[in-house]
Design a protein around this motif. Structure first.
Motif, PDB file in Angstrom:
ATOM      1  N   THR A  12       0.835  -1.209   0.000  1.00  0.00           N
ATOM      2  CA  THR A  12       0.000   0.000   0.000  1.00  0.00           C
ATOM      3  C   THR A  12       0.864   1.252   0.000  1.00  0.00           C
ATOM      4  O   THR A  12       2.002   1.250   0.483  1.00  0.00           O
ATOM      5  CB  THR A  12      -0.947   0.014   1.224  1.00  0.00           C
ATOM      6  N   TYR A  13       0.269   2.313  -0.542  1.00  0.00           N
ATOM      7  CA  TYR A  13       0.873   3.640  -0.462  1.00  0.00           C
ATOM      8  C   TYR A  13      -0.233   4.678  -0.615  1.00  0.00           C
ATOM      9  O   TYR A  13      -0.874   4.759  -1.675  1.00  0.00           O
ATOM     10  CB  TYR A  13       1.941   3.847  -1.532  1.00  0.00           C
ATOM     11  N   ASN A  14      -0.481   5.422   0.444  1.00  0.00           N
ATOM     12  CA  ASN A  14      -1.476   6.508   0.447  1.00  0.00           C
ATOM     13  C   ASN A  14      -2.857   6.046  -0.032  1.00  0.00           C
ATOM     14  O   ASN A  14      -3.533   6.743  -0.788  1.00  0.00           O
ATOM     15  CB  ASN A  14      -0.988   7.688  -0.393  1.00  0.00           C
ATOM     16  N   ASP A  40       3.817  -1.125   3.763  1.00  0.00           N
ATOM     17  CA  ASP A  40       3.487   0.288   3.598  1.00  0.00           C
ATOM     18  C   ASP A  40       4.717   1.068   3.145  1.00  0.00           C
ATOM     19  O   ASP A  40       5.710   1.158   3.873  1.00  0.00           O
ATOM     20  CB  ASP A  40       2.956   0.816   4.933  1.00  0.00           C
ATOM     21  N   ASN A  41       4.636   1.653   1.969  1.00  0.00           N
ATOM     22  CA  ASN A  41       5.742   2.427   1.395  1.00  0.00           C
ATOM     23  C   ASN A  41       5.786   3.839   2.007  1.00  0.00           C
ATOM     24  O   ASN A  41       5.810   4.837   1.309  1.00  0.00           O
ATOM     25  CB  ASN A  41       5.584   2.502  -0.136  1.00  0.00           C
ATOM     26  N   PHE A  42       5.786   3.881   3.351  1.00  0.00           N
ATOM     27  CA  PHE A  42       5.861   5.132   4.101  1.00  0.00           C
ATOM     28  C   PHE A  42       4.780   6.122   3.648  1.00  0.00           C
ATOM     29  O   PHE A  42       5.070   7.234   3.219  1.00  0.00           O
ATOM     30  CB  PHE A  42       7.262   5.749   4.006  1.00  0.00           C
ATOM     31  N   SER A  43       3.531   5.680   3.748  1.00  0.00           N
ATOM     32  CA  SER A  43       2.404   6.523   3.366  1.00  0.00           C
ATOM     33  C   SER A  43       2.379   7.807   4.180  1.00  0.00           C
ATOM     34  O   SER A  43       2.756   7.832   5.366  1.00  0.00           O
ATOM     35  CB  SER A  43       1.085   5.769   3.577  1.00  0.00           C
ATOM     36  N   THR A  44       1.918   8.875   3.551  1.00  0.00           N
ATOM     37  CA  THR A  44       1.828  10.180   4.222  1.00  0.00           C
ATOM     38  C   THR A  44       0.390  10.571   4.532  1.00  0.00           C
ATOM     39  O   THR A  44       0.138  11.686   4.983  1.00  0.00           O
ATOM     40  CB  THR A  44       2.477  11.270   3.346  1.00  0.00           C
ATOM     41  N   ASP A  45      -0.558   9.648   4.279  1.00  0.00           N
ATOM     42  CA  ASP A  45      -1.964   9.932   4.585  1.00  0.00           C
ATOM     43  C   ASP A  45      -2.313   9.295   5.936  1.00  0.00           C
ATOM     44  O   ASP A  45      -1.460   9.195   6.823  1.00  0.00           O
ATOM     45  CB  ASP A  45      -2.879   9.449   3.453  1.00  0.00           C
ATOM     46  N   ASP A  46      -3.536   8.838   6.117  1.00  0.00           N
ATOM     47  CA  ASP A  46      -3.983   8.300   7.404  1.00  0.00           C
ATOM     48  C   ASP A  46      -3.831   6.785   7.499  1.00  0.00           C
ATOM     49  O   ASP A  46      -4.534   6.127   8.290  1.00  0.00           O
ATOM     50  CB  ASP A  46      -5.450   8.677   7.643  1.00  0.00           C
ATOM     51  N   PHE A  64       8.222  -0.083   4.619  1.00  0.00           N
ATOM     52  CA  PHE A  64       9.253  -0.563   3.694  1.00  0.00           C
ATOM     53  C   PHE A  64       9.321   0.384   2.509  1.00  0.00           C
ATOM     54  O   PHE A  64       8.320   0.624   1.831  1.00  0.00           O
ATOM     55  CB  PHE A  64       8.918  -1.980   3.219  1.00  0.00           C
ATOM     56  N   ALA A  65      10.497   0.935   2.252  1.00  0.00           N
ATOM     57  CA  ALA A  65      10.689   1.848   1.119  1.00  0.00           C
ATOM     58  C   ALA A  65      10.942   1.028  -0.136  1.00  0.00           C
ATOM     59  O   ALA A  65      12.010   0.425  -0.296  1.00  0.00           O
ATOM     60  CB  ALA A  65      11.851   2.792   1.381  1.00  0.00           C
ATOM     61  N   ASN A  66       9.953   0.991  -1.029  1.00  0.00           N
ATOM     62  CA  ASN A  66      10.105   0.150  -2.227  1.00  0.00           C
ATOM     63  C   ASN A  66      10.666   0.892  -3.428  1.00  0.00           C
ATOM     64  O   ASN A  66      10.775   0.306  -4.511  1.00  0.00           O
ATOM     65  CB  ASN A  66       8.767  -0.513  -2.584  1.00  0.00           C
TER      66      ASN A  66
END
Length: 296
Positions: A12-14, A40-46, A64-66
């Protein structure tokens, strides 16, 4: 708690606005012997808040930074889990409650990979049922020359088969078509693929999709095809099939652009498709509808 039978990988991402529905679909499964990992690719949402609201010990949230390569997220999820079977669920897709049970039953009958039908939702109010397969379409030769017939969020597979195939490729040129490459590798290894006619999930097509993403996917599919074609050592008698396949890839890109009402770009790729294989009536029909600005 009993050992999990199925590992569920959710990159997932955002996608916080969709993620809760995906997780609830997992929790609602009629079989409970699963583990799920949200990569989670460091999402910036909720996303973090959504994850906190699903405090089930079978669900893990992993950052995890993909680097923009979703295949890396899926591979990381596979590496963190250990059940004998693996299922994939994109965070904006959704499953029916009996998806795991019915897919697992097919695998326990001897299949190495199973894929069920889905409802494609969108763009906008559009809904249509899409079936995959059939099994004879999942041979290496057919997947290569006739195209993909498998959907990632509809798949469950034996973990060992995924490892034997090298899991998802992180080759940059394959990005967005890394699933197609994996199915080809599985087929090349002799994996037995079976298809369920039941609609057991929903695949979301976003209104936000744009021409650049369509073209990126088309180019990725072409890169996967050319890579496998080169490894196959194509014979002269198969050059015609290769040319036809390139035409179908361009047609697929044109049709997607056409559906997105990107008429000018769609025309460009209809023309490319016809240059490779001018005898296909469906391509001519698509080009005419595109010229008339009529939806496919």
């Amino acid at each position: 708690m009993s050992a999990p039978v199925v590992s569920i990988i959710i990159p997932t991402y955002n996608h916080a606005r969709f993620l809760g529905r995906a997780l609830q679909a997992v929790l609602d499964q009629t079989m409970g012997e699963w583990e799920a990992v949200v990569i989670d690719n460091f999402s910036t949402d909720d996303t973090a808040q959504v994850m906190q609201s699903y405090a089930d010990p079978r669900i893990r949230h992993v950052l995890f930074a993909n680097q923009g390569v979703i295949a890396a997220s899926r591979n990381h999820g596979i590496s963190l889990t250990g059940a004998p079977y693996v299922a994939f669920l994109d965070s904006d897709d959704w499953w029916h409650a009996d998806k795991l049970a019915l897919s697992l039953a097919k695998l326990e009958q001897g299949a190495d990979l199973t894929c069920h039908a889905e409802t494609w939702v969108g763009p906008g109010p559009r809904r249509r049922e899409v079936s995959y397969g059939p099994s004879e379409r999942s041979s290496y030769d057919s997947l290569l020359f006739n195209g993909n017939c498998i959907s990632t969020s509809a798949v469950m597979a034996r973990r060992q088969c995924l490892f034997d195939a090298g899991c998802f490729s992180t080759e940059e040129a394959f990005n967005t078509a890394e699933d197609y490459d994996l199915w080809l590798k599985l087929a090349r290894n002799g994996a037995r693929m079976e298809f369920l006619p039941e609609v057991l999930g929903e695949y979301l097509l976003h209104d936000a999709n744009h021409s650049r993403s369509h073209l990126r996917n088309m180019n990725a599919v072409m890169a996967v095809f050319e890579y496998h074609l080169q490894g196959l050592g194509i014979q002269a008698q198969d050059q015609g099939r290769a040319t036809r396949r390139r035409s179908l890839i361009y047609y697929g890109g044109a049709r997607t652009l056409h559906l997105a009402r990107q008429f000018s770009q769609a025309n460009e790729y209809y023309l490319k498709a016809l240059r490779h294989y001018p005898g296909r009536a469906q391509t001519w029909a698509g080009m005419l509808l595109n010229a008339l600005r009529l939806s496919v």
